[in-house]
Each structure stands twice: as structure tokens, then as C-alpha cells.
Design a protein around this motif. Structure first.
Motif, mmCIF file in Angstrom:
data_model
loop_
_atom_site.group_PDB
_atom_site.id
_atom_site.type_symbol
_atom_site.label_atom_id
_atom_site.label_comp_id
_atom_site.label_asym_id
_atom_site.label_seq_id
_atom_site.Cartn_x
_atom_site.Cartn_y
_atom_site.Cartn_z
ATOM 1 N N GLU A 78 48.123 29.281 70.935
ATOM 2 C CA GLU A 78 48.191 30.738 71.052
ATOM 3 C C GLU A 78 48.768 31.346 69.782
ATOM 4 O O GLU A 78 49.639 30.774 69.143
ATOM 5 C CB GLU A 78 49.046 31.121 72.256
ATOM 6 N N ASN A 79 48.301 32.515 69.411
ATOM 7 C CA ASN A 79 48.746 33.267 68.232
ATOM 8 C C ASN A 79 48.510 32.524 66.928
ATOM 9 O O ASN A 79 49.023 32.914 65.893
ATOM 10 C CB ASN A 79 50.219 33.653 68.352
ATOM 11 N N ASN A 83 50.296 25.788 65.654
ATOM 12 C CA ASN A 83 50.405 24.861 66.781
ATOM 13 C C ASN A 83 49.007 24.443 67.196
ATOM 14 O O ASN A 83 48.148 25.292 67.428
ATOM 15 C CB ASN A 83 51.109 25.515 67.975
ATOM 16 N N TYR A 84 48.787 23.159 67.295
ATOM 17 C CA TYR A 84 47.488 22.640 67.669
ATOM 18 C C TYR A 84 47.658 21.644 68.809
ATOM 19 O O TYR A 84 48.708 21.022 68.952
ATOM 20 C CB TYR A 84 46.807 21.939 66.478
ATOM 21 N N TYR A 85 46.644 21.515 69.620
ATOM 22 C CA TYR A 85 46.636 20.477 70.645
ATOM 23 C C TYR A 85 45.239 19.873 70.704
ATOM 24 O O TYR A 85 44.287 20.417 70.171
ATOM 25 C CB TYR A 85 47.102 21.006 72.003
ATOM 26 N N VAL A 86 45.158 18.734 71.345
ATOM 27 C CA VAL A 86 43.888 18.014 71.440
ATOM 28 C C VAL A 86 43.436 18.035 72.892
ATOM 29 O O VAL A 86 44.239 17.853 73.813
ATOM 30 C CB VAL A 86 44.049 16.553 70.960
ATOM 31 N N GLU A 87 42.151 18.294 73.093
ATOM 32 C CA GLU A 87 41.557 18.186 74.421
ATOM 33 C C GLU A 87 40.326 17.293 74.320
ATOM 34 O O GLU A 87 39.830 17.020 73.239
ATOM 35 C CB GLU A 87 41.208 19.557 74.994
ATOM 36 N N VAL A 88 39.872 16.812 75.457
ATOM 37 C CA VAL A 88 38.727 15.910 75.507
ATOM 38 C C VAL A 88 37.520 16.672 76.025
ATOM 39 O O VAL A 88 37.589 17.326 77.065
ATOM 40 C CB VAL A 88 39.018 14.692 76.412
#
Length: 109
Positions: A78-79, A83-88
Motif C-alpha cells: 500500500e502507498n 514495501n513488497y510482498y510475494v503472492e502465488v
């Protein structure tokens, strides 16, 4: 180059069905114990296409054991504050247990 992963775990909650795709959180236990002698669990967000989502909503619920084969995708948080995240992005889903009302509560298929 290859971007592929295979996961086996339990649905953390009932799948969230949306207009174009379905998402769910897969709880995958680690194979090694932590310093407290317990197994840590990774909670991994997975997305599936509309075609697969119909089957998931019909045959899966919270606690169902499923296998997922797919590819990893990095998403900005967000924003967009670094910040990063991993999804499948799931390409194939295998149902390893049935809904509890179809077979005995914890029976495997």
C-alpha cells in the motif's frame, strides 16, 4: 529462466471469490522446528483464475488440504512505500481432502 513453485498446505480461511479471480491464504508449515520446539507456519496468498475458482468454491473450505503449482509474483504494498510482498499465481490446484460434510471430518481422498 524458471519461476515455478509447488506448495501443499491447508486453507487458512474460506476462499474469497471476486469478479475476475479468487484468492485464498494457504497455511504451509515449515519442516524444521524453531527455538521454542514448535513448527512455524507460512501464510501465503494465492490467486486463481475464474475457471479454477468455481471448483475451489465448490470443493474447498477452511481447513481443506490442497496442493498448488504456480508462479511467484512480486506486488508493491500500500502507498508504494518500498514495501513488497510475494503472492502465488496458481496454475494448477489439486484437492487433497474433501469438504467435511461430504466425507468424514478428517478423511483423506
Amino acid at each position: 529462466m524458471l519461476n515455478q513453485c509447488v506448495l501443499v498446505g491447508r486453507l487458512f480461511e474460506d476462499p474469497i471469490i471476486e469478479e475476475e479471480n479468487t484468492s485464498f491464504i494457504l497455511a504451509v508449515p515449515n519442516h524444521e522446528k524453531n527455538k521454542d520446539g514448535e513448527y512455524d507456519i507460512d501464510f501465503i496468498k494465492c490467486l486463481v483464475s475464474k475457471k479454477i475458482s468455481n471448483a475451489i468454491s465448490e470443493y474447498c473450505e477452511k481447513g481443506s488440504v490442497i496442493g498448488v503449482r504456480g508462479r511467484l509474483k512480486t506486488v508493491a504494498g500500500e502507498n508504494n512505500n518500498n514495501n513488497y510482498y510475494v503472492e502465488v499465481i496458481a496454475e494448477k490446484v489439486t484437492f487433497l481432502s474433501a469438504k467435511s460434510n461430504e466425507i468424514g471430518d478428517n478423511d483423506e481422498c
